[in-house]
Enzyme design. Structure first.
Site, short mmCIF file in Angstrom:
data_model
loop_
_atom_site.label_atom_id
_atom_site.label_comp_id
_atom_site.label_asym_id
_atom_site.label_seq_id
_atom_site.Cartn_x
_atom_site.Cartn_y
_atom_site.Cartn_z
N HIS B 145 0.86 -1.18 0.00
CA HIS B 145 0.00 0.00 0.00
C HIS B 145 0.91 1.23 0.00
O HIS B 145 2.02 1.18 0.56
CB HIS B 145 -0.84 -0.05 1.28
CG HIS B 145 -1.94 0.96 1.36
ND1 HIS B 145 -1.72 2.27 1.69
CD2 HIS B 145 -3.28 0.84 1.18
CE1 HIS B 145 -2.88 2.92 1.72
NE2 HIS B 145 -3.84 2.08 1.41
N ASP B 222 3.11 -4.67 7.98
CA ASP B 222 1.89 -3.89 7.81
C ASP B 222 0.73 -4.89 7.86
O ASP B 222 0.45 -5.58 6.89
CB ASP B 222 1.92 -3.15 6.47
CG ASP B 222 0.61 -2.42 6.19
OD1 ASP B 222 -0.30 -2.47 7.04
OD2 ASP B 222 0.50 -1.81 5.11
N GLN B 225 -4.40 -5.44 6.80
CA GLN B 225 -5.35 -6.39 6.24
C GLN B 225 -5.19 -7.77 6.89
O GLN B 225 -5.80 -8.74 6.44
CB GLN B 225 -5.15 -6.51 4.72
CG GLN B 225 -5.31 -5.21 3.96
CD GLN B 225 -6.77 -4.77 3.84
OE1 GLN B 225 -7.70 -5.51 4.14
NE2 GLN B 225 -6.97 -3.53 3.41
N LYS B 248 -10.68 -0.91 9.88
CA LYS B 248 -10.83 -2.10 9.03
C LYS B 248 -11.18 -3.34 9.85
O LYS B 248 -11.34 -4.42 9.30
CB LYS B 248 -9.54 -2.35 8.24
CG LYS B 248 -9.22 -1.28 7.21
CD LYS B 248 -7.99 -1.67 6.41
CE LYS B 248 -7.31 -0.51 5.74
NZ LYS B 248 -8.06 0.06 4.60
N CYS B 388 -4.51 2.40 -3.91
CA CYS B 388 -3.33 2.91 -3.20
C CYS B 388 -2.16 1.94 -3.34
O CYS B 388 -1.35 1.81 -2.42
CB CYS B 388 -3.62 3.17 -1.73
SG CYS B 388 -4.88 4.41 -1.45
C1 LIG Z 1 -2.27 -2.95 3.48
C2 LIG Z 1 -2.68 -1.60 3.96
N1 LIG Z 1 -1.77 -0.82 4.58
C3 LIG Z 1 -2.09 0.39 5.05
C4 LIG Z 1 -3.35 0.90 4.91
C5 LIG Z 1 -3.63 2.27 5.42
O1 LIG Z 1 -4.61 2.29 6.41
P1 LIG Z 1 -5.06 3.69 6.97
O2 LIG Z 1 -5.54 4.48 5.78
O3 LIG Z 1 -6.15 3.40 7.93
O4 LIG Z 1 -3.87 4.32 7.59
C6 LIG Z 1 -4.32 0.14 4.26
C7 LIG Z 1 -5.69 0.65 4.06
O5 LIG Z 1 -6.10 1.18 3.08
C8 LIG Z 1 -3.97 -1.13 3.77
O6 LIG Z 1 -4.87 -1.89 3.14
#
Ligand SMILES: Cc1ncc(COP(=O)(O)O)c(C=O)c1O
Lengths: 163, 430
Positions: B145, B222, B225, B248, B388
């Site tokens: 991401h 990270d 998910q 999430k 993203c």
């Molecule tokens: C794999 C992953 N990392 C990071 C994020 C970022 O999450 P947040 O926007 O809540 O910081 C997301 C969510 O979109 C994600 O799917």
């Protein structure tokens, strides 16, 4: 069904059979401007090339990739603006931009916008308005670069950026 | 669906923990709504999950009865608010099996958790084991991401370190062929997704953490998910940091979590300065509180923490193992069903092994924007775009993808609605 408002047959037709697609070499002596715009949220891309002969937009050619709305809009733009006087071209553009900003409340002027009126339904979907405007904002920049009078560069970039 | 007979004596499918999905759905008020005249089919939980009544109620209850600032009041209500906030920290710690609640830092979201580590690294003095400079390397992957790419690019710009990355195979797995070359003596940090938000891939951990630790590098997972969908045990994973995000996992927006091994958190300098993160302040200088307070400057998201605590209770009540199986079965069902749609191409693992319930795909000749719009017209909510994760789209040679992502409240009927919606898409654009 809802989506029929958005995907008017005219739009689908321009998408499946785009008019005058492809960037064309301008005839010598014309003043040329080109702009490439991207919608960062979805990756749609459009390049518009304006070849001006004095006050006349001798050719408006384009290329791009993306969703049906953005690509059909480019095809309609080409149809509407090629061969126009700059003043009339900007009048059409303003009409289209107004229609897109109208949230479905603006009654489109068919005389002015031709096939562009098919996009009236798109104005009700804020997420898609940017798609429809993408080629028009690229046109605005390209026209400035071609030295066509009556165009202002600043608004163009900011309208497709954001979100 | 293909079913495999499991030999006697082995654990059978029947032994797997399960739950009644209709009962679960009844906990989520929003799932009863309509979209464009159709019952809403919410297939965008990878983007943000829906919230059960238990979470909504816990936050309302907090505001109605226990609202005060935390950690700075001697009065009764302030004490209650502090207990609620710290109680949520303890719940989250238990949920991921952290060694202690002090290893849980509350932040705004996963993005902030990752940035916190990146800035703590560049704020570290040269003598620190966290310090980074020219010649050092950070390793990420092509399936990250943007939240797990951009902070490291910026960190490399600040420090002169070099960014490198794992490639992704055609099948949607991390390419570990060059693991030993990629993660080497120069590597200071390896940061990658436990579960891909686009491909659904569940990435391996032991080989990577073993190699990283062998060369003295730290590992950040990270788990944005991961934590919502599969049982996560930080003691088991062997990573050094874990980032995840409340919204999430049935919790509210505005709260995320950085878990870190305490001895590492202790070595990290502060990133944001302000109230609540200090030990003592003079006009010339300050000393700082121990973690996690050191990293929680200012008034924290108190009600959001309470909501996250309630979310963790809710998920625990259902059981993370049961949730994992539910999504695995949905993924198997959906991969089969989507396989029947002509012109559909799945990006990522096409078998329900080593993957979760997130499926991205392309439909021949139709732009994802148009797919998403027509699906929306029949009430099916999916995500379209680059999710993203633009480098991953580039990797697969497409500007955008359509993504359906499932959660504990998703049903096979909803998968059917997606497939019917795709027929509609093909009719319009056929
Ligand atoms: C794999 C992953 N990392 C990071 C994020 C970022 O999450 P947040 O926007 O809540 O910081 C997301 C969510 O979109 C994600 O799917």
């Amino acid at each position: 069904m809802e989506f029929e408002q958005l995907y008017q047959e005219i739009i689908l037709d321009h998408y499946k059979h785009p008019h005058g697609r492809g960037l064309r070499e301008p005839v010598t002596g014309s003043s040329v401007g080109e702009a490439h715009h991207v919608n960062p949220t979805c990756g749609d891309e459009v390049t518009i090339r304006v070849a001006a002969d004095g006050d006349v937009l001798a050719d408006v050619s384009y290329d791009g990739m993306g969703c049906s709305i953005s690509q059909a809009s480019a095809s309609v733009l080409h149809e509407l603006l090629r061969g126009q006087h700059a003043g009339q071209a900007f009048k059409i553009m303003d009409g289209f931009v107004e229609l897109m900003g109208g949230r479905g409340q603006v009654t489109p002027d068919e005389e002015l916008l031709g096939d562009g009126i098919a996009f009236a339904g798109v104005a009700r979907y804020p997420a898609r308005v940017k798609c429809a405007l993408l080629p028009w904002m690229a046109f605005k920049d390209a026209a400035v670069r071609a030295g066509v009078a009556g165009s202002s560069p600043s608004a163009a970039a900011s309208e497709v950026q954001g979100s | 669906m293909t079913t495999i007979t499991i030999p006697e004596g082995m654990p059978q499918y029947g032994d797997v923990p399960r739950f009644d999905v209709e009962k679960v759905r009844a906990d989520f008020p929003i799932l009863g709504r309509e979209v464009n005249g159709h019952p809403m089919v919410y297939l965008d939980s990878g983007n943000t999950s829906q919230k059960p009544r238990q979470v909504i109620d816990a936050m309302r209850e907090h505001f109605e009865h226990h609202n005060a600032n935390v950690a700075r009041s001697v009065h009764q209500v302030g004490t209650e608010a502090t207990e609620a906030y710290e109680g949520a920290r303890a719940k989250v710690a238990r949920f991921v099996n952290a060694a202690s609640p002090e290893e849980i830092v509350f932040v705004k979201n996963a993005t902030e958790a990752i940035n916190l580590v990146a800035y703590a690294i560049s704020n570290s003095p040269a003598a620190s084991r966290l310090a980074l400079g020219p010649g050092d390397e950070i390793v990420i992957s092509e399936m990250e991401h943007h939240s797990n790419i951009v902070p490291w690019q910026l960190l490399c710009e600040r420090t002169g370190a070099t960014l490198r990355w794992f490639k992704v195979t055609d099948a949607g797995r991390l390419d570990l062929e060059d693991l030993d070359e990629l993660v080497n003596e120069r590597t200071k940090l390896v940061s990658y997704a436990l579960v891909s938000n686009v491909l659904g891939t569940v990435n391996p951990t032991s080989a990577i953490t073993a190699r990283a630790h062998e060369v003295g590098a730290l590992v950040l997972l990270d788990a944005s998910q991961g934590v919502p969908h599969i049982p996560v045990d930080v003691a088991d994973l062997g990573a050094d940091f874990l980032a995840f995000t409340g919204h999430k996992m049935c919790g509210p927006t505005g709260i995320g979590v950085l878990w870190g091994r305490y001895e590492l958190l202790e070595q990290m300098p502060p990133v944001l300065g302000g109230g609540s993160m200090i030990e003592t302040v003079t006009m010339e200088r300050s000393t700082f509180a121990a973690p996690p307070a050191r990293f929680e400057a200012g008034t924290p998201p108190i009600a959001e923490a309470v909501g996250l605590g309630a979310a963790v209770d809710y998920l625990t009540g259902i059981g993370m193992e049961a949730i994992r199986w539910h999504e695995k079965e949905l993924a198997a069902y959906a991969l089969d069903a989507l396989g029947t749609v002509p012109g559909l191409r799945i990006f990522g693992p096409t078998t329900p092994v080593g993957r979760g319930g997130t499926i991205s795909f392309g439909l021949d000749g139709v732009h994802p924007h148009d797919v998403g719009q027509i699906l929306d017209s029949v009430g099916v909510e999916v995500r379209v775009g680059h999710h993203c994760a633009r480098p991953l789209c580039v990797r697969y040679g497409v500007p955008a993808m359509t993504r359906a992502s499932f959660y504990l409240y998703t049903t096979t009927d909803e998968v059917d609605a997606l497939v019917r919606g795709l027929e509609q898409v093909r009719k319009v654009f056929g």
